[in-house]
Design an enzyme around this catalytic site. Structure first.
Site, PDB file in Angstrom:
ATOM      1  N   SER A 135    -121.542 -28.260 -22.409  1.00 39.30           N
ATOM      2  CA  SER A 135    -122.529 -30.331 -22.199  1.00 39.30           C
ATOM      3  C   SER A 135    -123.387 -30.235 -23.405  1.00 39.30           C
ATOM      4  O   SER A 135    -123.048 -29.858 -24.215  1.00 39.30           O
ATOM      5  CB  SER A 135    -123.223 -29.696 -20.357  1.00 39.30           C
ATOM      6  OG  SER A 135    -123.017 -30.942 -20.255  1.00 39.30           O
ATOM      7  N   ASP A 142    -123.941 -37.036 -24.449  1.00 43.05           N
ATOM      8  CA  ASP A 142    -124.189 -35.692 -24.387  1.00 43.05           C
ATOM      9  C   ASP A 142    -122.764 -34.775 -24.849  1.00 43.05           C
ATOM     10  O   ASP A 142    -121.743 -35.775 -24.983  1.00 43.05           O
ATOM     11  CB  ASP A 142    -124.256 -34.743 -23.497  1.00 43.05           C
ATOM     12  CG  ASP A 142    -123.254 -34.518 -22.311  1.00 43.05           C
ATOM     13  OD1 ASP A 142    -122.358 -35.213 -22.140  1.00 43.05           O
ATOM     14  OD2 ASP A 142    -123.058 -33.310 -21.656  1.00 43.05           O
ATOM     15  N   ASP A 179    -120.192 -33.226 -24.296  1.00 43.26           N
ATOM     16  CA  ASP A 179    -118.034 -33.495 -23.225  1.00 43.26           C
ATOM     17  C   ASP A 179    -118.923 -34.688 -22.959  1.00 43.26           C
ATOM     18  O   ASP A 179    -117.403 -34.829 -22.135  1.00 43.26           O
ATOM     19  CB  ASP A 179    -118.765 -31.695 -22.804  1.00 43.26           C
ATOM     20  CG  ASP A 179    -119.357 -32.116 -21.816  1.00 43.26           C
ATOM     21  OD1 ASP A 179    -120.468 -32.864 -21.950  1.00 43.26           O
ATOM     22  OD2 ASP A 179    -118.643 -31.598 -20.322  1.00 43.26           O
ATOM     23  N   LYS A 233    -117.498 -35.758 -14.038  1.00 36.95           N
ATOM     24  CA  LYS A 233    -118.531 -37.287 -14.601  1.00 36.95           C
ATOM     25  C   LYS A 233    -117.937 -37.479 -16.034  1.00 36.95           C
ATOM     26  O   LYS A 233    -117.471 -36.844 -16.735  1.00 36.95           O
ATOM     27  CB  LYS A 233    -119.916 -36.110 -15.086  1.00 36.95           C
ATOM     28  CG  LYS A 233    -120.371 -35.980 -13.730  1.00 36.95           C
ATOM     29  CD  LYS A 233    -122.360 -35.276 -13.723  1.00 36.95           C
ATOM     30  CE  LYS A 233    -121.725 -33.499 -14.491  1.00 36.95           C
ATOM     31  NZ  LYS A 233    -123.019 -32.715 -14.822  1.00 36.95           N
TER      32      LYS A 233
END
Length: 540
Positions: free
Chosen positions: A144, A300, A302, A405
């Site tokens: 992440s 970010d 990913d 997400k």
């Protein structure tokens, strides 16, 4: 305390030495007798760095084998969608996992050499499984927003979102068993054979082509607003390029650099390189452009997180969650009338007030996006979001889009809100505070020994004897989330005008305090101070 270099470019001597990092991945041998060198799935998979033997080839051999065995036991016979982000350790881990998965008879769909964001893997899993043939799942190699020297491995089962603890617990236990056994039961094939066996898959086109099912792109295009994008050197870059080529939204990508050292990044608050799109220090580069755009978007590496920049500055993630919720539930008539709002227990109480104003149920769960997966999958949740700038929501017609997400659609929604309401998200939020009250929110760390952290994680509500907090009567003491009765691994205390939550860190000798007040910054500081007193009263 803010580091003196926060918000400034990293000095050369602070950049990761990529050859050393990759060499350590292959050469260092983790010791499973050391707790820090075992496979450990947190809220977002196994993470670590090769430099301290917490993320090495042996870890990925073991966890990939354990995942392949789990799939067999669970009867998952469809393809596995495999993605990776731009961290330096992601490609070596991708290739290691591929060798194991192919040896285990897994049909792997991937694009070797191409970066793939988390939401595109989730979208691919759900699209495949909606067709009703065999059942697919996925893996994303990513830590992440973590620093450049880190690596990560997370598993998404057929639900498309982060695996629940019962699944990750099985995979973690088997992986550590394999490590302890010297990896004797791990099967691999040569790399060339693994690469030949891959089923080439285009993650980007199906995702980009179906974006009008979740975002009003026509409204964005017609409004002619100026949109900036900074992928922060992450895997969303080719996706944003494809979005602009396909939909002609007038996007301007301000940073196209892909560098595993992330040398272009500005340092975070603590002086580390961290691609945290919710941090004004890490987002200083995009903030320099804020006057040039109506709205700007950061992701970010990913792309499971979003950062929203307006001419007024970088939005607090909690503020933007409230804006998204208020807008979506008034502009998505195809959603179920009883579709709920999902929030984590450390997200803003403003969401509860917005939910009440909308007449929608708010479901408060522990920290972890996995708690929203089933609700997004069956449409009983219209939206799920957490204070760390992660969210996803349903398609226009109420079907799931992603159950992980998705920072890309969260960013595009900021453009839709600006286009259709005539207000950018910061202006929209200002109107919400006029209606529901202005909120002050903060997070801080406090020291705690290992023993104290264990006590905090296992508290009962009755252990808290305090009757007031910052001058107000305490209205609730929680160690289980009210939305699903799951343990929160800590404590939450509420009053009519404020709340705090305390949770032990999983990696450091600290506990984290989250707090919010509707009575201003001074009252918030009083809440934070008294929160530490409340926690100290139950510590050994």
């Amino acid at each position: 305390m803010t580091h003196p270099c926060a918000g400034k470019r990293a000095p050369l001597d602070q950049l990761s030495h990529i050859p050393h990092l990759v060499a350590a991945y292959y050469e260092r041998r983790p010791d499973p007798a050391q707790a820090g060198q075992r496979v450990s799935f947190g809220t977002s998979g196994h993470r670590g760095t090769s430099l301290d033997s917490s993320f090495n080839e042996q870890h990925i051999l073991a966890v990939a084998q354990a995942t392949a065995e789990y799939r067999t036991a669970a009867g998952i016979t469809g393809p596995l969608y495999l993605g990776a982000d731009t961290h330096a350790l992601s490609e070596p881990a991708f290739l290691t996992a591929l060798r194991v998965l192919v040896a285990g008879g897994v049909r792997v769909r991937a694009t070797p050499g191409q970066f793939t964001p988390t939401p595109l893997v989730s979208h691919a899993i759900l699209t495949h499984n909606a067709a009703g043939a065999d059942t697919a799942d996925g893996i994303v190699i990513t830590p992440s927003h973590n620093p450049p020297q880190d690596g990560g491995f997370k598993y998404n089962p057929p639900s498309g979102g982060p695996a629940d603890t019962d699944v990750t617990g099985q995979i973690q236990a088997r992986a550590n068993e394999l490590l302890e056994g010297g990896l004797q039961d791990v099967n691999t094939v040569p790399l060339d054979e693994a690469l030949t066996a891959v089923e080439p898959f285009d993650f980007i086109t199906p995702y980009v082509d179906t974006l009008p099912e979740v975002i009003d792109l026509d409204a964005i295009r017609a409004a002619g607003i100026k949109i900036g994008v900074d992928p922060l050197g992450g895997s969303s870059l080719p996706v944003w390029e494809a979005i602009e080529q396909r939909w002609q939204l007038g996007l301007h990508i301000v940073n196209r650099e892909i560098d595993p050292r992330f040398a272009f990044m500005t340092l975070d608050k603590d002086g580390k390189i961290r691609m945290d799109c919710s941090s004004p220090y890490a987002m200083a580069g995009l903030l320099d452009y804020r006057s040039q755009f109506d709205v700007a978007i950061g992701n970010d590496p990913d792309a499971d997180r979003h950062g929203i920049v307006t001419p007024q500055g970088l939005m607090n993630p909690n503020h933007y969650l409230a804006v998204m919720i208020d807008y979506l539930f008034q502009n998505r008539p195809g959603w179920r009338p009883d579709a709920a709002i999902g929030k984590t227990l450390v997200s803003s109480a403003l969401i509860d007030r917005v939910g009440a104003g909308l007449g929608r149920r708010v479901v408060e769960v522990p920290v972890g996006f996995k708690y929203f997966v089933e609700g997004l999958l069956d449409g009983s949740f219209g939206f799920g979001g957490e204070e760390s700038a992660g969210a996803s929501f349903l398609r226009m017609d109420g079907r799931p889009w992603s159950t992980d997400k998705d920072g890309i659609i969260a960013g595009l929604l900021a453009a839709e809100i600006t286009a259709r309401s005539g207000k950018n998200p910061a202006q929209y939020f200002a109107e919400l505070t006029e209606r529901y009250g202005e909120t002050a929110y903060a997070r801080k760390d406090a020291p705690a020994s290992a023993a104290q952290k264990r006590v905090l994680a296992a508290l009962s509500p009755e252990a808290v004897q305090a009757q007031t907090l910052a001058g107000d009567p305490i209205t609730g003491r929680f160690t289980r989330a009210p939305g699903n009765d799951q343990a929160i691994g800590g404590l939450k205390v509420t009053t009519e005008h404020a709340w705090f939550a305390a949770r032990p860190s999983g990696t450091e000798d600290i506990y984290k305090i989250y707090a919010e007040s509707f009575r201003g910054a001074t009252h918030l500081q009083q809440v934070l101070e008294e929160a530490q007193q409340v926690v100290a009263s139950v510590m050994p």
